[in-house]
Scaffold this motif. Structure first.
Motif, PDB file in Angstrom:
ATOM      1  N   UNK A 119       0.883  -1.261  -0.228  1.00 47.37           N
ATOM      2  CA  UNK A 119      -0.062   0.086  -0.001  1.00 47.37           C
ATOM      3  C   UNK A 119       0.927   1.150   0.137  1.00 47.37           C
ATOM      4  N   UNK A 121       2.168   3.088  -2.662  1.00 45.79           N
ATOM      5  CA  UNK A 121       1.482   4.076  -3.395  1.00 45.79           C
ATOM      6  C   UNK A 121       0.386   4.793  -2.803  1.00 45.79           C
ATOM      7  N   UNK A 122      -0.758   3.856  -2.253  1.00 44.60           N
ATOM      8  CA  UNK A 122      -1.806   4.562  -1.468  1.00 44.60           C
ATOM      9  C   UNK A 122      -1.456   5.707  -0.636  1.00 44.60           C
ATOM     10  N   UNK A 123      -0.504   5.055   0.248  1.00 45.04           N
ATOM     11  CA  UNK A 123      -0.006   5.893   1.476  1.00 45.04           C
ATOM     12  C   UNK A 123       0.361   7.273   0.930  1.00 45.04           C
ATOM     13  N   UNK A 124       1.335   7.194   0.006  1.00 43.29           N
ATOM     14  CA  UNK A 124       1.842   8.390  -0.240  1.00 43.29           C
ATOM     15  C   UNK A 124       0.913   9.232  -0.794  1.00 43.29           C
ATOM     16  N   UNK A 125      -0.192   8.806  -1.769  1.00 43.48           N
ATOM     17  CA  UNK A 125      -1.059   9.674  -2.377  1.00 43.48           C
ATOM     18  C   UNK A 125      -1.970  10.108  -1.075  1.00 43.48           C
ATOM     19  N   UNK A 126      -2.302   9.530  -0.120  1.00 44.86           N
ATOM     20  CA  UNK A 126      -3.195   9.780   0.811  1.00 44.86           C
ATOM     21  C   UNK A 126      -2.521  10.768   1.642  1.00 44.86           C
ATOM     22  N   UNK A 127      -1.410  10.889   2.031  1.00 42.53           N
ATOM     23  CA  UNK A 127      -0.545  11.734   2.829  1.00 42.53           C
ATOM     24  C   UNK A 127      -0.674  13.092   2.067  1.00 42.53           C
ATOM     25  N   UNK A 128      -0.456  12.889   0.667  1.00 44.63           N
ATOM     26  CA  UNK A 128      -0.205  14.324  -0.025  1.00 44.63           C
ATOM     27  C   UNK A 128      -1.437  14.876  -0.340  1.00 44.63           C
ATOM     28  N   UNK A 129      -2.574  14.212  -0.585  1.00 48.27           N
ATOM     29  CA  UNK A 129      -3.900  14.839  -1.023  1.00 48.27           C
ATOM     30  C   UNK A 129      -4.180  15.875  -0.385  1.00 48.27           C
ATOM     31  N   UNK A 130      -4.237  16.004   1.177  1.00 45.09           N
ATOM     32  CA  UNK A 130      -4.824  17.053   1.689  1.00 45.09           C
ATOM     33  C   UNK A 130      -4.057  18.232   1.286  1.00 45.09           C
ATOM     34  N   UNK A 131      -2.908  18.389   0.861  1.00 47.24           N
ATOM     35  CA  UNK A 131      -1.955  19.621   0.597  1.00 47.24           C
ATOM     36  C   UNK A 131      -2.961  20.160  -0.799  1.00 47.24           C
ATOM     37  N   UNK A 132      -3.607  19.485  -1.551  1.00 49.35           N
ATOM     38  CA  UNK A 132      -4.150  20.105  -2.724  1.00 49.35           C
ATOM     39  C   UNK A 132      -5.597  20.327  -2.625  1.00 49.35           C
ATOM     40  N   UNK A 185      -2.111  17.975   9.458  1.00 49.27           N
ATOM     41  CA  UNK A 185      -2.783  17.333   8.553  1.00 49.27           C
ATOM     42  C   UNK A 185      -2.805  17.786   6.944  1.00 49.27           C
TER      43      UNK A 185
END
Lengths: 312, 296, 434
Positions: A119, A121-132, A185
């Protein structure tokens, strides 16, 4: 061990010791040409308004009428203004807690998500998404989730026995931690990405060598990873400190500085003095004090990290 | 390096392979880490998941008790209604032009200045750098009005260039890229300089290709910052024709009544480009592009 | 030196004459310099306001109707959220790019009128006979320093919503809402249920907001004969014993009796009632659709009367005209205002938005399609406006009243201490403003 880590292959043969005047002049000309477009834009659209803001900080100005010169009065009024001291304390509190937590968490997440684990790739996406995500909308989501009476999180926590009467945002003691949490977050993903890039630029064979010498896991991190990430740590810490000292967005949308100014930071106060009370001169003065504060802290960090910088 | 301590190394290796450690701890560790990642992901994504699921709930089901994450009834009506309630397509286009334009121009200008600050020697270099840092420190609330007055005096309000040019370069971008350039090894550049290459060629052909991951990260940052910016486009443009997405979304937030379903649907649709952009650059990271030229 | 031929001179003269006649023919402006009319003679006027959300459709429909009904004046409207509206207003006006016409809460008018931003509108009332039909309280709310600076754009009072099912479940008569403070307090207490004894009610008797809201707490202060600031905007009433008694009574019920959560914002209070977690709320007409759609069997009643008699909050957004706008556009603005406030416009406004009409001569029959509207216009006579005639509205509300109230509700002091100090602070601000 550490010296080995720092001395990477240097294939450069003897280079000309003396930089000729011509080379220096060429570099100088090239430098200014490179910087010209930015300097033009920044000069007109950033520096000029900043100089206006500096001038205004010595005046009383409500936008509608001409500015009235006050000399240093705005600045001398600040220490005696309880709103200012309150905002200053809140800001320092916010930055002092949020910055180390953000940087530490970003690093931990980067290290964890740099390994081959499921997981990832999912983890990296999930952590970064709040930024955008746009904060205004996300704040609505958070207020729904955190509502102590009808919110999902309160409901779930209530089912396992953790109830809270007033909830995060309404409790004067919990409002600031809540705003800090949302701040962390929202931004930790950006710092994590910087660390990830740094981690991936450390050659794998260094870890191999370390492992052969008996260092792995925590030791490898402490003596290999951490020192080699010094550049990234400096960047992240300065960026994070600068950002947290200017905390405004999540406070504006979630608490507006309340309850009774418990979460009012300096920029929130600047906004209030300017747009609610029409005191733009005073707001400008507060801003320049903030700039001074950030500048001192940033220069301090630069000096601290320069000694530890990784150069090739 | 790998060949030093030959006998010692192989002795350690031998010890390892003959040890009776089972492979389970490794697998256990991976499973546990995987679970941690899932939990962290869930925590980070919860508000977004709530937003998406809410956009499919009928309005009456949104404010209700007990609260439910998953919709009891599914509806796509909000996604359809958004297009009637606000000029969504036009807002989208305007925002793409604005955010995209600022990002592309900014990447070029920021990197050029960052290169000068990181790699070129010239008097006043530190002063420029400190000046750039200071620009990061003044909150925009205070420069907003002087900047607006400036635009009015140029006659640049209600225009695309008034919207983009003040943002064409960015102190944050300059600082970020300068730090990145500093961490790149100098050997290739120095070699090229010795060979007589001009600075612009070095910048274009050596440094920039190495900087791709940083450029992508910064580009994403610029893009999403401007994509989500409510106040700046509204201040510069009075005209509805130039409005951007955030101002359209704000129309669903009344003073007393917020139309949550429509707002969430519109927000989800507005998110798509930024998330796509991120997923694209994310792959570059996974493929380990950040090599920074460790050529031997 | 060139001399014009006779022919050229005649041509020029003709041209000038035609031009002058053309201008005179429009008759729109007395000032030659700011005619700013499009070729066909229409005056284009900009109108800014903050009616986002569901109200926007009704506002836009009326503007469109106005624009299509005649060609002399075209309204170009721009809607943004209220906080952005106010952030944009100052810089735009100071740069000369402000709107000709604005809609803003009547409570904000003094802040801008006192700084010379707004044009007095007394001539609107004297020229426009129809304006006599406007609700007097709303007209009065738009005055400052003896002059009218606004004309009502909308108006409503706050009324008591009660959830009939929850009343029944608590053993109360679902058709008898509280009529006075004793009933109000006892019913709220009865309707607050903490079934699992964890100190946090699962159901609240009342949902009342203490910040970021339309003014609800001041109604309770007025009910006892107290208040925040006197009607003339000159004296702080926070230290008045009647105010303190009212604050103490209700704060005790909320803080210690838990009849309502502490720290609610306006939106939170609405959500609480809407999700059937609170049995009563004092709020405006904008929630009727939401509550109805949520399946709540609710009733509308006047706010329970305190010892000083029945009272409720009146609130109004008013049209205001930019002082810098040209006479031509100011007249155009007045034309639009008159259209907005005429009888059929107000009927469709009320039916579309749920707000009561600004006029006193529209009967309940005309509004029969929406049975709730009438309730919100009925009590205009007992309506008070919050911080009327106060120049520093934001400062008094945001930095004095709300913090004091919140501290009281959070148990940070007694009503007499907190409100006593707040009164001094408020008086200092009132004394400064000239």
């Amino acid at each position: 061990m550490t010296t080995e880590a720092k001395s990477l292959p240097t294939p450069i043969p003897a280079r000309p010791r003396r930089r000729g005047g011509r080379v220096r002049r060429q570099q100088k000309r090239a430098a200014w040409l490179f910087m010209l477009p930015s300097i033009a834009v920044l000069g007109v659209f950033v520096v000029y308004p900043m100089s206006q803001a500096l001038y205004l900080s010595f005046t009383r100005y409500d936008v509608l009428n001409p500015a009235v010169w006050l000399g240093l009065k705005n600045y001398t009024d600040l220490p005696g203004d309880p709103a200012f001291t309150n905002a200053l304390a809140n800001t320092l509190y916010y930055a002092a807690v949020t910055t180390p937590l953000s940087v530490g968490l970003a690093l931990a997440l980067a290290v964890m998500l740099n390994q081959r684990i499921p997981w990832r790739a999912l983890g990296r996406t999930a952590v970064f998404l709040p930024v955008v995500l746009g904060l205004a909308i996300v704040a609505i989501a958070w207020s729904f989730l955190l509502d102590p009476d009808i919110g999902l999180l309160s409901y779930w926590l209530g089912n396992i026995g953790l109830t809270s009467n007033q909830g995060w945002l309404r409790d004067p003691n919990l409002a600031m931690p809540a705003v800090m949490l949302v701040g962390i977050w929202k931004n930790v993903g950006f710092y994590m990405v910087i660390y990830l890039a740094g981690l991936q630029s450390i050659p794998k064979d260094l870890y191999e060598a370390a492992r052969i010498d008996g260092a792995k896991g925590w030791q490898a991190f402490r003596h290999l990873t951490w020192p080699l990430l010094a550049n990234q740590t400096m960047l992240v810490t300065i960026l994070c400190a600068t950002a947290t000292l200017q905390a405004f967005d999540q406070i504006y949308v979630m608490t507006r500085g309340g309850p009774y100014f418990k979460t009012e930071t300096l920029v929130m106060l600047i906004y209030r003095q300017g747009f609610s009370e029409f005191r733009f001169g005073y707001a400008a003065a507060i801003s320049w004090v903030l700039v001074l504060l950030i500048l001192i802290l940033s220069l301090g960090q630069l000096v601290y990290f320069r000694r530890r910088a990784v150069t090739y | 390096m790998a060949t030093t301590g030959n006998t010692q190394g192989s002795a350690v290796e031998r010890v390892r392979t003959t040890s009776s450690k089972p492979h389970n701890p490794h697998r256990m560790r991976r499973v546990v880490m995987g679970a941690v990642v899932l939990i962290v992901s869930a925590a980070m994504l919860l508000p977004l998941v709530w937003m998406i699921l809410t956009s499919f709930k009928p309005e009456v089901d949104i404010v209700t008790y007990p609260p439910q994450l998953f919709p009891r009834h599914l509806t796509f009506q909000h996604y359809l209604d958004v297009w009637n309630r606000i000029p969504f397509a036009r807002l989208y286009l305007n925002t793409i032009i604005f955010a995209g334009g600022v990002t592309i121009i900014s990447l070029v200008l920021d990197s050029m200045t960052a290169y000068a600050l990181a790699r070129l020697q010239f008097p006043g270099r530190d002063v420029v750098f400190i000046a750039v840092l200071i620009m990061l420190m003044l909150p925009f609330q205070v420069t907003l009005i002087p900047l607006y007055d400036l635009l009015v005096s140029f006659g640049w309000t209600d225009s695309l260039h008034g919207l983009i040019i003040p943002r064409a370069t960015n102190a944050f971008g300059i600082f970020f890229l300068r730090q990145f350039f500093l961490s790149l090894p100098k050997d290739l550049e120095e070699a090229a300089r010795v060979d007589g290459a001009g600075e612009f060629r070095i910048y274009r052909q050596i440094v920039m290709p190495l900087a791709v991951p940083a450029l992508l990260t910064l580009g994403l940052f610029h893009f999403m910052y401007n994509w989500n910016d409510l106040l700046w486009p509204l201040i510069v443009n009075q005209d509805q024709a130039h409005a951007t997405l955030p101002s359209g979304l704000a129309l669903f937030m009344g003073q007393h009544v917020v139309e949550y379903g429509l707002l969430m649907a519109a927000s989800v649709m507005a998110l798509v480009p930024v998330v796509l952009f991120f997923l694209l650059i994310q792959r570059r990271f996974i493929e380990g592009v950040a090599t920074s030229g460790m050529k031997q | 030196m060139t001399r014009f031929s006779r022919r050229q001179f005649t041509a020029m003269a003709l041209g000038v004459a035609l031009g002058v006649t053309g201008c005179a023919g429009q008759g729109a402006s007395k000032n030659a310099s700011d005619g700013q009319s499009t070729g066909g003679g229409a005056v284009e006027m900009s109108f800014w306001n903050g009616f986002t959300g569901p109200d926007r459709a009704t506002v836009e429909a009326l503007v469109k109707q106005f624009n299509q009904s005649q060609k002399k004046v075209q309204v170009k409207m721009e809607i943004s959220p209220w906080d952005v509206f106010f952030q944009k207003l100052l810089p735009s006006i100071s740069a000369g790019k402000g709107p000709d016409l604005m809609g803003m809460d009547a409570a904000q008018l003094p802040q801008y009128a006192s700084r010379g931003v707004l044009r007095p509108l007394d001539d609107y009332y004297s020229k426009n006979a129809d304006s006599k039909n406007l609700i007097p309280a709303a007209v009065d709310a738009a005055k400052w320093d003896g002059k009218s600076y606004g004309v009502p754009m909308n108006f409503t009072t706050l009324e008591l919503y009660w959830n009939k099912d929850m009343f029944k479940a608590a053993g109360l008569d679902p058709n008898k809402p509280p009529a006075n403070w004793d009933e109000f307090a006892s019913m709220a207490t009865k309707l607050t249920k903490d079934t699992n004894g964890d100190g946090k009610p699962e159901q609240y008797g009342l949902s009342i907001a203490d910040h970021a809201t339309i003014a609800m707490w001041p109604i309770l202060l007025w009910g006892n004969g107290g208040g925040v600031v006197s009607e003339d905007g000159k004296t702080s009433l926070l230290g008045d014993p009647k105010t303190i008694a009212a604050a103490d009574k209700w704060a005790t019920l909320v803080r210690d009796g838990h009849v309502s959560p502490v720290g609610l914002g306006g939106a939170d209070a609405d959500k609480l009632f809407q999700s059937k977690k609170a049995a009563m709320e004092i709020v405006g007409p904008w929630m009727t659709t939401g509550f109805k759609d949520a399946g709540i069997d609710f009733g509308l009643a006047p706010v329970p009367a305190g010892p000083a008699g029945p009272v409720t909050l009146g609130t109004s957004v008013a049209f205001a005209v930019n002082a810098k706008t040209s006479d031509a556009k100011a007249n155009a603005a007045q034309q639009f205002i008159a259209f907005w406030n005429q009888k059929d416009s107000q009927t469709s406004w009320a039916l579309g938005s749920g707000f009561p009409p600004n006029r006193t001569d529209i009967s309940a029959q005309d509004l029969a399609k929406n049975p709730f509207i009438a309730a919100f216009g009925e009590h205009a006579d007992s309506a008070k406006f919050y911080l009327k005639n106060v120049k520093d509205f934001s400062k008094i509300n945001d930095t004095v009243f709300e913090p004091a109230l919140q501290k009281l509700l959070n148990g940070k002091g007694s009503a007499s201490d907190l409100f006593g100090k707040a009164s001094k602070d408020a008086q200092a601000i009132l004394g400064q403003s000239k």
